[in-house]
Design a protein around this motif. Structure first.
Motif, PDB file in Angstrom:
ATOM      1  N   THR A 151       0.812  -1.216   0.000  1.00  0.00           N
ATOM      2  CA  THR A 151       0.000   0.000   0.000  1.00  0.00           C
ATOM      3  C   THR A 151       0.850   1.272   0.000  1.00  0.00           C
ATOM      4  O   THR A 151       0.301   2.372   0.095  1.00  0.00           O
ATOM      5  CB  THR A 151      -0.941   0.008   1.220  1.00  0.00           C
ATOM      6  OG1 THR A 151      -0.178  -0.244   2.411  1.00  0.00           O
ATOM      7  CG2 THR A 151      -2.010  -1.073   1.091  1.00  0.00           C
ATOM      8  N   LYS A 152       2.181   1.085  -0.063  1.00  0.00           N
ATOM      9  CA  LYS A 152       3.124   2.212  -0.134  1.00  0.00           C
ATOM     10  C   LYS A 152       2.939   3.175   1.051  1.00  0.00           C
ATOM     11  O   LYS A 152       2.918   4.403   0.888  1.00  0.00           O
ATOM     12  CB  LYS A 152       2.970   2.955  -1.461  1.00  0.00           C
ATOM     13  CG  LYS A 152       3.323   2.100  -2.682  1.00  0.00           C
ATOM     14  CD  LYS A 152       3.171   2.872  -3.967  1.00  0.00           C
ATOM     15  CE  LYS A 152       3.721   2.097  -5.162  1.00  0.00           C
ATOM     16  NZ  LYS A 152       3.118   0.764  -5.328  1.00  0.00           N
ATOM     17  N   LEU A 153       2.835   2.588   2.233  1.00  0.00           N
ATOM     18  CA  LEU A 153       2.623   3.375   3.454  1.00  0.00           C
ATOM     19  C   LEU A 153       3.859   3.427   4.342  1.00  0.00           C
ATOM     20  O   LEU A 153       3.762   3.736   5.539  1.00  0.00           O
ATOM     21  CB  LEU A 153       1.450   2.797   4.247  1.00  0.00           C
ATOM     22  CG  LEU A 153       0.064   2.958   3.628  1.00  0.00           C
ATOM     23  CD1 LEU A 153      -0.975   2.207   4.446  1.00  0.00           C
ATOM     24  CD2 LEU A 153      -0.318   4.426   3.505  1.00  0.00           C
ATOM     25  N   GLU A 154       5.028   3.147   3.777  1.00  0.00           N
ATOM     26  CA  GLU A 154       6.256   3.094   4.588  1.00  0.00           C
ATOM     27  C   GLU A 154       6.518   4.398   5.338  1.00  0.00           C
ATOM     28  O   GLU A 154       7.094   4.386   6.434  1.00  0.00           O
ATOM     29  CB  GLU A 154       7.472   2.758   3.723  1.00  0.00           C
ATOM     30  CG  GLU A 154       7.462   1.352   3.139  1.00  0.00           C
ATOM     31  CD  GLU A 154       6.828   1.290   1.760  1.00  0.00           C
ATOM     32  OE1 GLU A 154       6.030   2.189   1.429  1.00  0.00           O
ATOM     33  OE2 GLU A 154       7.151   0.347   1.012  1.00  0.00           O
ATOM     34  N   ASN A 155       6.101   5.518   4.780  1.00  0.00           N
ATOM     35  CA  ASN A 155       6.322   6.812   5.433  1.00  0.00           C
ATOM     36  C   ASN A 155       5.245   7.138   6.462  1.00  0.00           C
ATOM     37  O   ASN A 155       5.373   8.135   7.191  1.00  0.00           O
ATOM     38  CB  ASN A 155       6.375   7.931   4.388  1.00  0.00           C
ATOM     39  CG  ASN A 155       7.587   7.821   3.487  1.00  0.00           C
ATOM     40  OD1 ASN A 155       8.638   7.322   3.890  1.00  0.00           O
ATOM     41  ND2 ASN A 155       7.450   8.275   2.249  1.00  0.00           N
ATOM     42  N   TYR A 156       4.206   6.314   6.510  1.00  0.00           N
ATOM     43  CA  TYR A 156       3.075   6.607   7.386  1.00  0.00           C
ATOM     44  C   TYR A 156       2.885   5.586   8.506  1.00  0.00           C
ATOM     45  O   TYR A 156       2.138   5.838   9.449  1.00  0.00           O
ATOM     46  CB  TYR A 156       1.783   6.675   6.567  1.00  0.00           C
ATOM     47  CG  TYR A 156       1.788   7.770   5.537  1.00  0.00           C
ATOM     48  CD1 TYR A 156       1.453   9.078   5.886  1.00  0.00           C
ATOM     49  CD2 TYR A 156       2.142   7.506   4.210  1.00  0.00           C
ATOM     50  CE1 TYR A 156       1.463  10.097   4.931  1.00  0.00           C
ATOM     51  CE2 TYR A 156       2.144   8.513   3.254  1.00  0.00           C
ATOM     52  CZ  TYR A 156       1.818   9.805   3.621  1.00  0.00           C
ATOM     53  OH  TYR A 156       1.831  10.809   2.684  1.00  0.00           O
ATOM     54  N   VAL A 157       3.531   4.428   8.390  1.00  0.00           N
ATOM     55  CA  VAL A 157       3.383   3.367   9.392  1.00  0.00           C
ATOM     56  C   VAL A 157       4.754   2.845   9.795  1.00  0.00           C
ATOM     57  O   VAL A 157       5.566   2.499   8.932  1.00  0.00           O
ATOM     58  CB  VAL A 157       2.532   2.192   8.857  1.00  0.00           C
ATOM     59  CG1 VAL A 157       2.348   1.133   9.952  1.00  0.00           C
ATOM     60  CG2 VAL A 157       1.172   2.680   8.361  1.00  0.00           C
ATOM     61  N   SER A 158       5.001   2.790  11.106  1.00  0.00           N
ATOM     62  CA  SER A 158       6.261   2.255  11.631  1.00  0.00           C
ATOM     63  C   SER A 158       5.962   1.121  12.600  1.00  0.00           C
ATOM     64  O   SER A 158       4.981   1.179  13.351  1.00  0.00           O
ATOM     65  CB  SER A 158       7.053   3.346  12.363  1.00  0.00           C
ATOM     66  OG  SER A 158       7.345   4.423  11.511  1.00  0.00           O
ATOM     67  N   ILE A 159       6.816   0.101  12.577  1.00  0.00           N
ATOM     68  CA  ILE A 159       6.712  -1.012  13.524  1.00  0.00           C
ATOM     69  C   ILE A 159       7.926  -0.972  14.438  1.00  0.00           C
ATOM     70  O   ILE A 159       9.064  -0.992  13.975  1.00  0.00           O
ATOM     71  CB  ILE A 159       6.640  -2.364  12.794  1.00  0.00           C
ATOM     72  CG1 ILE A 159       5.385  -2.431  11.922  1.00  0.00           C
ATOM     73  CG2 ILE A 159       6.630  -3.513  13.813  1.00  0.00           C
ATOM     74  CD1 ILE A 159       5.271  -3.709  11.111  1.00  0.00           C
TER      75      ILE A 159
END
Length: 372
Positions: free
Chosen positions: A258-266
């Protein structure tokens, strides 16, 4: 005064998790009054082991081989009763005598309690932590599991002197309506109330989720929520703190897709949760089933507003939880989050969580250990 000696039965291991947190709260509070031994069941690296050793707690590792084949592993739940009973009987013989046994291992507690009963342990506690897993109820084998649980429940009724659970919902599900006692989860409130809330980034709304990476905690759904949310709001970020697991890999794949790497962190499970909560604007908790949800109390202790699925116990609500139905979908949750952002998120410090202090919980447990 002579210290009591209590055998704790872990659910699985002593890694970070809700049940482990509750066990640790009991041990920390009662270590001057009680000598604890703890049985663990697997080889997972134990986060709490060093701390427990400082308290002089004996950790007894009782590993089992559930079988080499998939079929044998699936059948294990139906055949392990006798083996578990034998293991606990040997533990009692080698490390006892004990004044009480305190089982946190769901319906497997039945075998442990029977062993304790036959060994003459006077106080035998079954402690329930969860409601029914809806994913299990969809499987073909569910009727067999249900019959097994009913069999073990009868055993628990017969051999337990005390049946307790972390919420009324859990007690009614696990022991049957009209049975058991609610002992609310306890946390060290000072750990949260002594931390100052602080914004990490005034331009970004920070969402937070804490929970083991699993279908139960439903982090894949949160990624879907973020996909919907970022269509309308680019100034939002989600941090998830949870255990490493196969499910976590699925979550990472969904984030990439979903190309959310800049919006979701684990973040790793050993992340400082109180500090993370202090830096957050909103706590999200979309569990598919839940015994109680101790992190919701922790979040409210910091004055943090929470959005939780409506299957979560209403007993966890100290004034800071809004319940949302999962069946409404990710877009509905995204809209609810947007509404909270529009209202303006802040810390009012007015949520009264004093009922859930570790002192309250451990005091009740200590009375049980004494046969009250």
């Amino acid at each position: 005064m002579k210290k009591l000696k209590v055998l704790l039965i872990a659910y699985n291991n002593l890694g970070k998790g809700g049940i482990q947190n509750q066990i640790m709260g009991i041990v920390r509070s009662l270590k001057d009054k009680v000598d604890f031994d703890i049985v663990v069941w697997d080889e997972v690296k134990d986060y709490y082991t060093p701390e427990l050793k400082q308290y002089g707690v004996k950790i007894i590792r009782c590993f089992r081989n559930p079988g080499r084949t998939l079929l044998r592993r699936k059948a294990d739940a139906f055949v392990r009763y006798g083996e578990l009973q034998k293991i606990i009987r040997n533990v009692i013989r080698e490390h006892g005598p004990y004044d009480a046994i305190h089982c946190h291992n769901a319906y497997d507690a039945a075998a442990c309690l029977e062993a304790a009963y036959k060994a003459g342990i006077p106080v035998r506690i079954s402690h329930a932590h969860n409601t029914e897993n809806p994913n299990l109820s969809k499987k073909r084998i569910y009727p067999a599991y249900k019959a097994l649980y009913q069999h073990n429940r009868k055993k628990i009724h017969r051999f337990a002197t005390h049946m307790v659970g972390c919420s009324r919902q859990v007690v009614d599900y696990f022991f049957g309506e009209g049975y058991g006692k609610v002992v609310h989860i306890g946390i060290d409130l000072t750990e949260f109330q002594n931390i100052k809330a602080h914004k990490r980034n005034n331009m970004t709304t920070e969402l937070l989720h804490v929970g083991n990476m699993s279908e139960q905690k439903n982090q894949l759904f949160l990624v879907d929520v973020m996909e919907e949310l970022t269509k309308h709001n680019q100034n939002v970020h989600l941090t998830m703190i949870g255990s490493v697991s196969a499910y976590q890999e699925q979550v990472k794949e969904r984030i990439a897709q979903t190309k959310l790497e800049n919006y979701v962190s684990i973040m790793a499970p050993n992340t400082n949760v109180p500090e993370a909560m202090a830096a957050a604007d909103l706590f999200v908790f979309p569990s598919t089933f839940e015994g109680f949800g101790i992190v919701l109390i922790e979040a409210q202790a910091l004055g943090l507003k929470c959005l939780a699925s409506d299957i979560v116990s209403k007993e966890a609500n100290c004034g800071g939880i809004q319940y949302l139905p999962l069946e409404k979908g990710a877009a509905y949750w995204a809209e609810a989050i947007n509404e909270e952002i529009k209202k303006g998120l802040g810390y009012d410090g007015e949520y009264d969580v004093s009922e859930f202090s570790v002192e309250n919980m451990s005091g009740i447990i200590y009375h049980l250990y004494n046969g009250a």
